[in-house]
Write a protein that holds these residues in place. Structure first.
Motif, PDB file in Angstrom:
ATOM      1  N   VAL A 101     -30.663  22.835 -21.400  1.00 27.94           N
ATOM      2  CA  VAL A 101     -30.579  23.661 -20.200  1.00 27.94           C
ATOM      3  C   VAL A 101     -31.154  22.883 -19.025  1.00 27.94           C
ATOM      4  N   THR A 102     -30.409  22.860 -17.940  1.00 32.11           N
ATOM      5  CA  THR A 102     -30.882  22.282 -16.685  1.00 32.11           C
ATOM      6  C   THR A 102     -30.624  23.328 -15.618  1.00 32.11           C
ATOM      7  N   GLY A 103     -31.687  23.966 -15.140  1.00 33.17           N
ATOM      8  CA  GLY A 103     -31.519  25.073 -14.202  1.00 33.17           C
ATOM      9  C   GLY A 103     -30.801  26.213 -14.885  1.00 33.17           C
ATOM     10  N   ASN A 104     -29.617  26.581 -14.396  1.00 26.67           N
ATOM     11  CA  ASN A 104     -28.801  27.634 -15.008  1.00 26.67           C
ATOM     12  C   ASN A 104     -27.583  27.066 -15.735  1.00 26.67           C
ATOM     13  N   HIS A 105     -27.564  25.760 -15.933  1.00 22.90           N
ATOM     14  CA  HIS A 105     -26.434  25.084 -16.567  1.00 22.90           C
ATOM     15  C   HIS A 105     -26.796  24.691 -17.997  1.00 22.90           C
ATOM     16  N   LEU A 106     -25.858  24.893 -18.918  1.00 26.24           N
ATOM     17  CA  LEU A 106     -26.045  24.508 -20.315  1.00 26.24           C
ATOM     18  C   LEU A 106     -25.033  23.440 -20.693  1.00 26.24           C
ATOM     19  N   ASP A 107     -25.489  22.457 -21.448  1.00 38.04           N
ATOM     20  CA  ASP A 107     -24.625  21.447 -22.043  1.00 38.04           C
ATOM     21  C   ASP A 107     -24.733  21.602 -23.560  1.00 38.04           C
ATOM     22  N   TYR A 108     -23.581  21.681 -24.217  1.00 35.76           N
ATOM     23  CA  TYR A 108     -23.514  21.855 -25.665  1.00 35.76           C
ATOM     24  C   TYR A 108     -22.927  20.603 -26.299  1.00 35.76           C
ATOM     25  N   VAL A 109     -23.441  20.238 -27.477  1.00 33.49           N
ATOM     26  CA  VAL A 109     -22.843  19.198 -28.303  1.00 33.49           C
ATOM     27  C   VAL A 109     -22.768  19.766 -29.714  1.00 33.49           C
ATOM     28  N   ASP A 110     -21.542  20.022 -30.159  1.00 29.46           N
ATOM     29  CA  ASP A 110     -21.291  20.546 -31.501  1.00 29.46           C
ATOM     30  C   ASP A 110     -21.656  19.469 -32.523  1.00 29.46           C
ATOM     31  N   ASP A 111     -21.986  19.891 -33.733  1.00 29.08           N
ATOM     32  CA  ASP A 111     -22.337  18.932 -34.778  1.00 29.08           C
ATOM     33  C   ASP A 111     -21.196  17.971 -35.100  1.00 29.08           C
ATOM     34  N   THR A 112     -19.969  18.308 -34.732  1.00 29.90           N
ATOM     35  CA  THR A 112     -18.832  17.412 -34.939  1.00 29.90           C
ATOM     36  C   THR A 112     -18.660  16.433 -33.782  1.00 29.90           C
ATOM     37  N   GLY A 113     -19.453  16.626 -32.686  1.00 28.28           N
ATOM     38  CA  GLY A 113     -19.370  15.741 -31.529  1.00 28.28           C
ATOM     39  C   GLY A 113     -18.628  16.348 -30.347  1.00 28.28           C
ATOM     40  N   PHE A 114     -17.999  17.509 -30.538  1.00 25.51           N
ATOM     41  CA  PHE A 114     -17.301  18.192 -29.457  1.00 25.51           C
ATOM     42  C   PHE A 114     -18.312  18.636 -28.402  1.00 25.51           C
ATOM     43  N   THR A 115     -17.978  18.502 -27.132  1.00 27.18           N
ATOM     44  CA  THR A 115     -18.892  18.914 -26.067  1.00 27.18           C
ATOM     45  C   THR A 115     -18.310  20.083 -25.273  1.00 27.18           C
ATOM     46  N   ALA A 116     -19.198  20.885 -24.708  1.00 29.72           N
ATOM     47  CA  ALA A 116     -18.803  22.023 -23.879  1.00 29.72           C
ATOM     48  C   ALA A 116     -19.924  22.285 -22.891  1.00 29.72           C
TER      49      ALA A 116
END
Length: 92
Positions: A54-69
């Motif tokens: 989390v950075t401020g109100n923004h989230l970065d996701y990294v799935d265990d398979t490497g997919f990002t969202a």
């Protein structure tokens, strides 16, 4: 990606830890205090798992398979790619 979700106590980072669900309850995303997430879809538990920051109100996701969202918290609503998730109310 920078600060961990809950581990970094930076007051500028949104508190997102907890269960988030779609309005129809079909998708539930649990954001854990250690920066991990577990997403269920219908009857499929742990359909997606990975880590988030989390950075401020923004989230970065990294799935265990490497997919990002990504996601953004706006007015108490989590907008995660094409999903709109609401914080699930805890016990009264």
């Amino acid at each position: 990606m920078t600060a961990k979700a809950h581990g970094n106590r930076n007051p500028e980072n949104a508190d997102v830890v907890g269960m988030w669900v779609t309005a129809d309850g079909h998708i539930g995303q649990e954001l854990l205090p250690d920066g991990r997430y577990d997403e269920a879809r219908g009857n499929r538990r742990s359909a997606y798992t990975g880590r988030y920051t989390v950075t401020g109100n923004h989230l970065d996701y990294v799935d265990d398979t490497g997919f990002t969202a990504t996601g953004d918290l706006r007015d108490g609503v989590l907008h995660h790619e094409h999903l709109v998730l609401y914080r699930e109310a805890g016990p009264a």
